[in-house]
Enzyme design. Structure first.
Site, PDB file in Angstrom:
ATOM      1  N   GLU A 255      38.385 101.542  42.591  1.00  0.00           N
ATOM      2  CA  GLU A 255      37.891 101.605  41.357  1.00  0.00           C
ATOM      3  C   GLU A 255      37.134 102.873  40.803  1.00  0.00           C
ATOM      4  O   GLU A 255      36.489 103.439  41.713  1.00  0.00           O
ATOM      5  CB  GLU A 255      36.721 100.225  41.280  1.00  0.00           C
ATOM      6  CG  GLU A 255      35.801 100.468  40.191  1.00  0.00           C
ATOM      7  CD  GLU A 255      34.604  99.449  40.261  1.00  0.00           C
ATOM      8  OE1 GLU A 255      33.942  98.913  39.215  1.00  0.00           O
ATOM      9  OE2 GLU A 255      34.214  98.814  41.371  1.00  0.00           O
ATOM     10  N   LYS A 315      38.705  95.724  32.672  1.00  0.00           N
ATOM     11  CA  LYS A 315      37.717  94.902  33.443  1.00  0.00           C
ATOM     12  C   LYS A 315      37.133  93.807  32.167  1.00  0.00           C
ATOM     13  O   LYS A 315      36.586  94.662  31.137  1.00  0.00           O
ATOM     14  CB  LYS A 315      36.826  95.536  34.135  1.00  0.00           C
ATOM     15  CG  LYS A 315      35.904  94.605  34.904  1.00  0.00           C
ATOM     16  CD  LYS A 315      34.888  95.395  35.902  1.00  0.00           C
ATOM     17  CE  LYS A 315      34.124  94.193  36.526  1.00  0.00           C
ATOM     18  NZ  LYS A 315      33.055  95.044  37.375  1.00  0.00           N
ATOM     19  N   CYS A 365      36.675  94.928  40.902  1.00  0.00           N
ATOM     20  CA  CYS A 365      35.316  94.794  41.940  1.00  0.00           C
ATOM     21  C   CYS A 365      35.191  93.172  41.766  1.00  0.00           C
ATOM     22  O   CYS A 365      35.979  92.488  42.237  1.00  0.00           O
ATOM     23  CB  CYS A 365      34.310  95.382  41.075  1.00  0.00           C
ATOM     24  SG  CYS A 365      32.939  95.452  41.990  1.00  0.00           S
TER      25      CYS A 365
END
Length: 498
Positions: A255, A315, A365
């Protein structure tokens, strides 16, 4: 209350890196024994809250590292913040035990109906609610401890929250050993474990196409250097070199391995990666922030294929206080020195990235903590993914239990979906998880390295992919209905006897 908090705290031992999964069952058995005595709803609520408080402190204490070490918050204020989070989290288990006791009295439930039906259903519903209310925080849900236990076999059917209900039923069986029905309780406990073990041998999905070679990068960039202007060029050079070190069908970075927007990068940086992809036949996925306007930017992963195709995943499940500031909490964020902003959310369903015969679906994540959202993407996409890819940066949390716990969460997603999960992280746990939830390869945490492996993608849909948490919720509804009927029959029997 103190004993309840200690019992809840002991649940930490059931999760990684300890993985003593029976401890979680024993802790719940203690709680159920306390509320199983003919006690008031108020007492049950308080005992449940104490248990949930201890559970939360144990499972989420690693947030303290990010708040103090990287956020610069004074230790007493950070400890208070963690305690307030635990106060909130404890409310869910308090509602579970309080509601179960209230139903017991209202429906005049016999002990078996209360212990084996109502309490497990209320416990499971409390964990499920914690997983979506106010964007949700399902970390340390009881089912995650059982990715290596016989209960893992139920994951492709009812998911992690369904396993949480089964954990509660097992705990209730232990409590029933204090009653007269010892043999039925032992029989139910053995049947649940045996059926779960048998289900681990069921293949819900099947291989898709030819395996692909993957290289997963772990740069181990110190968190205090990651966003520092003095060190950004060094990180860019590091990942450029790690990517170009060798070809593979798929090369993935963690990430925000590239912390700058594309327009801020040195001239030719991304063009050089695209040229490497074209010349070596490698597909690249790299973490990078992407902006659509001066006020709209996303925590994204970008991809490039040898034929020039580009890819983008944004995301969509953002972290409160990390990627967006909840209304009314700007004052709390201002106490920290972490530069925080409000990211743009990605779409709930996004296309996977085609890599030869495989379709790779990223998640960023702690997005992989939300199993139903991943299941939604798999059943809604015209071209369902055949493998999952998690890109993370857990350097915020130091050498805490956050890393092994996050790996355990990823393993549960593989179990639920019947698909391998690739993990490319900044400092761990970079790993390859197979379709049965087993770690087949990994790198040492807090080290720099590249994990090379050959991975087989899988196709097909597990029951959990098809229905998400609907089967678990239907199960809880049936349990409540059966308990009501048992209570009705119990009342009729008592009135006839009188």
């Amino acid at each position: 209350m103190l004993a309840a908090a200690l019992a809840g705290f002991s649940s930490l031992l059931s999760f990684e890196p300890f993985a003593w999964w029976p401890v979680g069952i024993l802790a719940l058995a203690w709680l159920f024994y306390q509320v199983g005595m003919d006690t008031s709803a108020r007492r049950s609520l308080l005992v449940g809250w104490g248990f949930g408080f201890g559970w939360s402190v144990a499972g989420m204490h690693w947030l303290y590292v990010a708040i103090t070490v990287h956020g610069g918050m004074p230790a007493p204020v950070a400890a208070l913040a963690i305690a307030l989070l635990a106060v909130y989290m404890g409310m869910f288990s308090a509602l579970a035990t309080g509601a179960a006791t209230w139903l017991r009295r209202r429906w005049s439930l016999p002990v078996p109906a209360f212990l084996l039906l109502v309490l497990p259903a209320c416990w499971g519903l409390s964990e499920w609610t914690r997983g979506w209310l106010f964007t949700g925080f399902p970390w340390a849900s009881s089912g995650y401890a059982h990715n290596i236990s016989p209960l893992a076999g139920y994951a492709p059917i009812v998911g992690v929250f369904g396993i949480g209900v089964l954990v509660a039923v097992c705990a209730a069986c232990l409590v029933m050993l204090t009653q007269r029905a010892r043999l039925p309780a032992l029989g139910m406990l053995a049947a649940i474990m045996a059926a779960g073990f048998g289900l681990t041998y069921v293949d819900w999905t099947r291989p898709n196409g030819a395996p692909i070679t993957v290289r997963l990068l772990q740069g181990d960039v110190a968190q205090d250097e990651k966003f520092s202007p003095a060190h950004i060029d060094r990180a860019l050079t590091l990942y450029d070199g790690m990517i170009r070190a060798a070809p593979a069908d798929l090369i993935a970075t963690p990430e925000t391995a590239i912390v700058l927007f594309p327009q801020q990068l040195p001239p030719g940086y991304l063009d050089g990666l695209a040229a490497f992809s074209r010349d070596t036949g490698s597909h690249l996925i790299y973490g990078i922030p992407l902006a659509d306007s001066p006020t709209q930017y996303a925590n994204s992963v970008a991809g490039v294929a040898p034929d020039g195709r580009t890819y983008r995943y944004d995301k969509q499940h953002l972290v409160p206080f990390g990627e967006f500031v909840p209304a009314g909490f700007r004052w709390f964020v201002d106490l920290m020195s972490i530069p925080l902003g409000d990211f743009t959310r990605g779409a709930k369903v996004q296309a996977p990235f085609a890599v030869k015969d495989q379709m790779v679906l990223p998640n960023v994540c702690y997005e992989d903590a939300f199993g139903e959202e991943i299941a939604l993407q798999l059943r809604s996409s015209p071209t369902p993914a055949t493998m999952l890819l998690n890109v993370s940066n857990l350097a915020w949390y130091g050498k805490s239990v956050a890393i092994p716990q996050h790996l355990q969460i990823s393993q549960m997603r593989s179990l639920e979906t019947g698909r391998p999960m690739l993990r490319s992280t900044n400092n761990g746990a970079t790993a390859v998880i197979d379709a049965k939830g087993r770690v087949s390869a990994s790198l040492p945490t807090h080290s720099r390295g590249t994990l090379s492996a050959t991975v087989q993608g899988m196709q097909g849909a597990t029951p959990y992919i098809r229905f998400g948490n609907a089967l678990f919720l239907a199960w809880c509804a049936l349990a409540a209905g059966a308990a009501w009927l048992m209570g009705r029959k119990y009342r009729q029997t008592r009135s006839q006897a009188a």
